[in-house]
Design an enzyme around this catalytic site. Structure first.
Site, PDB file in Angstrom:
ATOM      1  N   HIS A 157       0.897   5.182   1.016  1.00 28.95           N
ATOM      2  CA  HIS A 157       0.201   6.229   1.783  1.00 28.95           C
ATOM      3  C   HIS A 157       0.248   7.525   0.970  1.00 28.95           C
ATOM      4  O   HIS A 157       1.352   8.028   0.697  1.00 28.95           O
ATOM      5  CB  HIS A 157       0.916   6.498   3.107  1.00 28.95           C
ATOM      6  CG  HIS A 157       0.998   5.349   4.062  1.00 28.95           C
ATOM      7  ND1 HIS A 157       0.298   5.315   5.252  1.00 28.95           N
ATOM      8  CD2 HIS A 157       1.738   4.198   4.026  1.00 28.95           C
ATOM      9  CE1 HIS A 157       0.588   4.200   5.909  1.00 28.95           C
ATOM     10  NE2 HIS A 157       1.466   3.501   5.193  1.00 28.95           N
TER      11      HIS A 157
ATOM     12  N   HIS B  72       0.849  -1.191   0.000  1.00 25.54           N
ATOM     13  CA  HIS B  72       0.000   0.000   0.000  1.00 25.54           C
ATOM     14  C   HIS B  72       0.877   1.231   0.000  1.00 25.54           C
ATOM     15  O   HIS B  72       1.904   1.278   0.662  1.00 25.54           O
ATOM     16  CB  HIS B  72      -0.946   0.014   1.201  1.00 25.54           C
ATOM     17  CG  HIS B  72      -0.258  -0.141   2.524  1.00 25.54           C
ATOM     18  ND1 HIS B  72       0.177  -1.359   2.990  1.00 25.54           N
ATOM     19  CD2 HIS B  72       0.097   0.766   3.451  1.00 25.54           C
ATOM     20  CE1 HIS B  72       0.752  -1.195   4.169  1.00 25.54           C
ATOM     21  NE2 HIS B  72       0.725   0.088   4.477  1.00 25.54           N
TER      22      HIS B  72
HETATM   23  P1  AMP Z   1       1.870   0.554   7.422  1.00 31.81           P
HETATM   24  O1  AMP Z   1       2.151   0.782   8.874  1.00 31.81           O
HETATM   25  O2  AMP Z   1       2.743   1.339   6.477  1.00 31.81           O
HETATM   26  O3  AMP Z   1       1.822  -0.923   7.095  1.00 31.81           O
HETATM   27  O4  AMP Z   1       0.427   1.152   7.169  1.00 31.81           O
HETATM   28  C1  AMP Z   1      -0.732   0.513   7.588  1.00 31.81           C
HETATM   29  C2  AMP Z   1      -1.751   1.577   7.784  1.00 31.81           C
HETATM   30  O5  AMP Z   1      -3.026   0.976   7.841  1.00 31.81           O
HETATM   31  C3  AMP Z   1      -1.590   2.390   9.077  1.00 31.81           C
HETATM   32  O6  AMP Z   1      -1.358   3.754   8.771  1.00 31.81           O
HETATM   33  C4  AMP Z   1      -2.911   2.163   9.808  1.00 31.81           C
HETATM   34  O7  AMP Z   1      -3.374   3.330  10.475  1.00 31.81           O
HETATM   35  C5  AMP Z   1      -3.823   1.755   8.682  1.00 31.81           C
HETATM   36  N1  AMP Z   1      -4.955   0.932   9.075  1.00 31.81           N
HETATM   37  C6  AMP Z   1      -4.957  -0.114   9.933  1.00 31.81           C
HETATM   38  N2  AMP Z   1      -6.195  -0.657  10.023  1.00 31.81           N
HETATM   39  C7  AMP Z   1      -6.982   0.068   9.174  1.00 31.81           C
HETATM   40  C8  AMP Z   1      -8.357   0.005   8.803  1.00 31.81           C
HETATM   41  N3  AMP Z   1      -9.189  -0.911   9.331  1.00 31.81           N
HETATM   42  N4  AMP Z   1      -8.827   0.910   7.925  1.00 31.81           N
HETATM   43  C9  AMP Z   1      -7.999   1.858   7.394  1.00 31.81           C
HETATM   44  N5  AMP Z   1      -6.688   1.956   7.688  1.00 31.81           N
HETATM   45  C10 AMP Z   1      -6.182   1.075   8.569  1.00 31.81           C
END
Ligand code: AMP
Length: 113
Positions: free
Chosen positions: A101, A99
């Site tokens: 950001h 993903h």
């Molecule tokens: P990373 O830490 O780069 O793997 O990013 C994962 C992201 O997913 C984090 O910024 C979380 O805040 C986000 N996240 C976790 N659970 C959810 C969810 N249910 N809906 C939307 N974002 C989420």
């Protein structure tokens, strides 16, 4: 689809999210814990672990992620944004489905958002 993957469950509609874009190849939804006024996750529909795997295995999905990221930024923050791919636990990756950001809506310093 990976059975125990959070983002696969969001893509399948099994866990709710605030979607801002959906195409045949990618989805984008708001981060549940935003770090900036605009904080959207752009995600390939195929379960791959990180951006390098996306490039190797589903390059057309990665290319579309870039286009969708720009469209979101055009709509929400004047086309100016940072696109972050945390890769690996020590870099802050917590969800192991690739993903990017999309972060913007405020002046960004060089400190990671
Ligand atoms: P990373 O830490 O780069 O793997 O990013 C994962 C992201 O997913 C984090 O910024 C979380 O805040 C986000 N996240 C976790 N659970 C959810 C969810 N249910 N809906 C939307 N974002 C989420």
């Amino acid at each position: 689809m990976s059975a125990d993957c959070l983002f696969c469950k969001i893509i399948a509609g099994d866990i709710p999210a605030e979607f801002v874009a959906q195409t045949d190849r990618v989805v984008a939804f708001r981060d549940i814990s935003p770090k900036a006024p605009v904080h959207v996750l752009v995600v390939p529909r195929t379960h791959v672990e990180n951006v390098a795997q996306a490039a190797a295995q589903v390059p057309e999905e990665l290319a579309e992620m870039a286009q969708v990221a720009q469209q979101i930024a055009d709509a929400e923050c004047d086309g100016q944004y940072r696109w972050i791919f945390n890769t690996g636990e020590s870099a802050g990756q917590s969800v192991f489905h690739a993903h990017g950001h999309v972060v913007g809506g405020t002046p960004l310093g060089w400190e990671p958002a």
